[in-house]
Motif scaffolding. Structure first.
Motif, PDB file in Angstrom:
ATOM      1  N   GLY A   1       0.806  -1.217   0.000  1.00  0.00           N
ATOM      2  CA  GLY A   1       0.000   0.000   0.000  1.00  0.00           C
ATOM      3  C   GLY A   1       0.836   1.262   0.000  1.00  0.00           C
ATOM      4  N   SER A   2       1.981   1.219   0.697  1.00  0.00           N
ATOM      5  CA  SER A   2       2.861   2.388   0.739  1.00  0.00           C
ATOM      6  C   SER A   2       3.460   2.668  -0.633  1.00  0.00           C
ATOM      7  CB  SER A   2       3.977   2.170   1.760  1.00  0.00           C
ATOM      8  OG  SER A   2       3.442   2.014   3.066  1.00  0.00           O
ATOM      9  N   TYR A   3       3.830   1.617  -1.357  1.00  0.00           N
ATOM     10  CA  TYR A   3       4.376   1.787  -2.699  1.00  0.00           C
ATOM     11  C   TYR A   3       3.318   2.376  -3.642  1.00  0.00           C
ATOM     12  CZ  TYR A   3       8.442  -1.041  -1.410  1.00  0.00           C
ATOM     13  OH  TYR A   3       9.582  -1.511  -0.817  1.00  0.00           O
ATOM     14  N   LEU A   4       2.106   1.874  -3.537  1.00  0.00           N
ATOM     15  CA  LEU A   4       1.034   2.366  -4.406  1.00  0.00           C
ATOM     16  C   LEU A   4       0.726   3.836  -4.138  1.00  0.00           C
ATOM     17  CD1 LEU A   4      -1.346  -0.746  -4.218  1.00  0.00           C
ATOM     18  CD2 LEU A   4       0.108  -0.086  -6.145  1.00  0.00           C
ATOM     19  N   ALA A   5       0.661   4.181  -2.850  1.00  0.00           N
ATOM     20  CA  ALA A   5       0.399   5.580  -2.496  1.00  0.00           C
ATOM     21  C   ALA A   5       1.543   6.482  -2.957  1.00  0.00           C
ATOM     22  CB  ALA A   5       0.196   5.702  -0.991  1.00  0.00           C
ATOM     23  N   LEU A   6       2.783   6.004  -2.776  1.00  0.00           N
ATOM     24  CA  LEU A   6       3.948   6.778  -3.178  1.00  0.00           C
ATOM     25  C   LEU A   6       3.948   7.011  -4.692  1.00  0.00           C
ATOM     26  CD1 LEU A   6       6.612   8.103  -2.336  1.00  0.00           C
ATOM     27  CD2 LEU A   6       7.718   5.856  -2.593  1.00  0.00           C
ATOM     28  N   SER A   7       3.567   5.982  -5.447  1.00  0.00           N
ATOM     29  CA  SER A   7       3.533   6.129  -6.912  1.00  0.00           C
ATOM     30  C   SER A   7       2.502   7.177  -7.332  1.00  0.00           C
ATOM     31  CB  SER A   7       3.215   4.777  -7.558  1.00  0.00           C
ATOM     32  OG  SER A   7       1.872   4.377  -7.298  1.00  0.00           O
ATOM     33  N   ARG A   8       1.376   7.243  -6.625  1.00  0.00           N
ATOM     34  CA  ARG A   8       0.356   8.247  -6.962  1.00  0.00           C
ATOM     35  C   ARG A   8       0.880   9.663  -6.752  1.00  0.00           C
ATOM     36  NH1 ARG A   8      -3.173   4.339  -4.678  1.00  0.00           N
ATOM     37  NH2 ARG A   8      -3.143   5.373  -2.643  1.00  0.00           N
ATOM     38  N   TYR A   9       1.651   9.850  -5.688  1.00  0.00           N
ATOM     39  CA  TYR A   9       2.222  11.174  -5.448  1.00  0.00           C
ATOM     40  C   TYR A   9       3.271  11.524  -6.500  1.00  0.00           C
ATOM     41  CZ  TYR A   9      -0.223  11.806  -1.060  1.00  0.00           C
ATOM     42  OH  TYR A   9      -1.202  11.995  -0.115  1.00  0.00           O
ATOM     43  N   TYR A  10       4.056  10.541  -6.922  1.00  0.00           N
ATOM     44  CA  TYR A  10       5.017  10.791  -7.992  1.00  0.00           C
ATOM     45  C   TYR A  10       4.296  11.164  -9.292  1.00  0.00           C
ATOM     46  CZ  TYR A  10       9.064   9.071  -5.350  1.00  0.00           C
ATOM     47  OH  TYR A  10      10.081   8.924  -4.434  1.00  0.00           O
ATOM     48  N   LEU A  11       3.190  10.486  -9.554  1.00  0.00           N
ATOM     49  CA  LEU A  11       2.406  10.809 -10.751  1.00  0.00           C
ATOM     50  C   LEU A  11       1.847  12.222 -10.682  1.00  0.00           C
ATOM     51  CD1 LEU A  11       0.432   7.481 -11.342  1.00  0.00           C
ATOM     52  CD2 LEU A  11       2.155   8.478 -12.847  1.00  0.00           C
TER      53      LEU A  11
ATOM     54  N   SER B   1       6.496  12.895 -12.062  1.00  0.00           N
ATOM     55  CA  SER B   1       7.747  12.147 -11.960  1.00  0.00           C
ATOM     56  C   SER B   1       7.454  10.713 -12.416  1.00  0.00           C
ATOM     57  CB  SER B   1       8.266  12.174 -10.514  1.00  0.00           C
ATOM     58  OG  SER B   1       9.511  11.514 -10.424  1.00  0.00           O
ATOM     59  N   LEU B   2       7.283  10.568 -13.725  1.00  0.00           N
ATOM     60  CA  LEU B   2       6.751   9.323 -14.281  1.00  0.00           C
ATOM     61  C   LEU B   2       7.725   8.150 -14.146  1.00  0.00           C
ATOM     62  CD1 LEU B   2       5.000  10.697 -17.504  1.00  0.00           C
ATOM     63  CD2 LEU B   2       4.109  10.475 -15.178  1.00  0.00           C
ATOM     64  N   LYS B   3       8.999   8.412 -14.382  1.00  0.00           N
ATOM     65  CA  LYS B   3       9.979   7.322 -14.304  1.00  0.00           C
ATOM     66  C   LYS B   3      10.065   6.771 -12.884  1.00  0.00           C
ATOM     67  CE  LYS B   3      12.967   4.585 -16.140  1.00  0.00           C
ATOM     68  NZ  LYS B   3      12.538   3.588 -17.141  1.00  0.00           N
ATOM     69  N   THR B   4      10.078   7.660 -11.891  1.00  0.00           N
ATOM     70  CA  THR B   4      10.142   7.215 -10.496  1.00  0.00           C
ATOM     71  C   THR B   4       8.870   6.472 -10.115  1.00  0.00           C
ATOM     72  OG1 THR B   4      11.406   9.236 -10.054  1.00  0.00           O
ATOM     73  CG2 THR B   4      10.668   7.969  -8.155  1.00  0.00           C
ATOM     74  N   ALA B   5       7.728   6.942 -10.616  1.00  0.00           N
ATOM     75  CA  ALA B   5       6.464   6.252 -10.354  1.00  0.00           C
ATOM     76  C   ALA B   5       6.483   4.855 -10.962  1.00  0.00           C
ATOM     77  CB  ALA B   5       5.294   7.061 -10.921  1.00  0.00           C
TER      78      ALA B   5
END
Length: 255
Positions: free
Chosen positions: A28-38, A42-46
């Motif tokens: 869940g933390s990875y998914l939430a973090l990817s949404r913030y990158y998006l 910050s597409l590559k980091t997401a």
């Protein structure tokens, strides 16, 4: 998560990174973090974050959906389709996944594939109204007007308050009327006449909503008074019918 709502995205990212350090297997933390990158493009980091989520739990469809949406944003439909297909293997009855894939197929002009996904949705959930509307529209584009009419009718049954369904149904009936009025060949004149009467009867039951808005009025000339009078008469007639039907139901209620 309160940080994100306040616009302090950098603080939210730092918080979720700390959460991952404390528990590296919390997807869940990875998914939430990817949404913030998006959210900050910050597409590559997401993308890297979502692939890490997949490595932790390859049976969680959310990471595949996240990558599909990311690839759609990057306009790489082939990769997005692959991610949607992986998500469907995990959760084949997920209506949302099928709907998003159907939309992507439509945007890339793969109309048969789009119709196939919408049809799968009707098999999963027969009351999912948007699927019937999209199928009706696709068959209309394919000039299969009778099939389009059937799905538009079903949509109108599920969403009677949505005028777009009635409009699509009226448009399909108009096309069928034009076809029946000038057939290419008539083997049985009697049966053809019967079908013409039946189509004309159906058209009387529905308002000709496709006559209310014409693109030619914007491009060439405004509607004439005869057209305005025809639309006004239809609006008055069907408004009266709707009021009469609603009053009938109202008086039948046990107050």
């Amino acid at each position: 998560m309160a940080y994100g709502k306040l616009g302090r995205v950098s603080d939210a990212i730092a918080e979720f990174k700390q959460s991952i350090k404390l528990n590296e297997n919390e997807i869940g933390s990875y998914l939430a973090l990817s949404r913030y990158y998006l959210s900050i493009d910050s597409l590559k980091t997401a993308e890297v974050t979502l692939y890490r989520a997949q490595a932790i739990n390859g049976q969680d469809a959310r990471s595949f959906l996240g990558l599909a949406e990311l690839y759609e944003r990057q306009r790489i439909p082939e990769l997005a389709i692959g991610q949607y297909e992986q998500a469907m293997k995990i959760d084949p009855n997920n209506v949302t996944v099928h709907a998003k894939l159907a939309g992507l197929y439509f945007r890339t002009r793969k109309y048969n594939e789009s119709a196939g996904e919408w049809l799968k949705i009707t098999g999963i959930d027969s009351t999912y109204a948007p699927a019937y509307y999209q199928i009706a529209n696709l068959y209309f584009l394919g000039k299969q007007y009778d099939v389009s009419r059937r799905y538009a009718t079903r949509y109108a049954e599920l969403r009677p308050a949505d005028i777009s369904g009635q409009w699509l149904l009226a448009r399909s009936l108009t096309a069928i009327q034009l076809m029946s009025a000038s057939p290419l060949a008539v083997e049985n004149p009697l049966s053809h006449q019967f079908m013409t009467w039946m189509v004309d009867g159906l058209s009387l039951v529905l308002p000709a909503l496709d006559r209310f808005t014409r693109s030619v009025w914007l491009a060439d000339a405004a509607a004439g008074w005869s057209t305005v009078a025809d639309c006004a008469a239809q609006a008055l007639l069907y408004s009266s019918l709707l009021i009469a039907a609603s009053m009938f139901d109202f008086y039948r209620r046990n107050l």
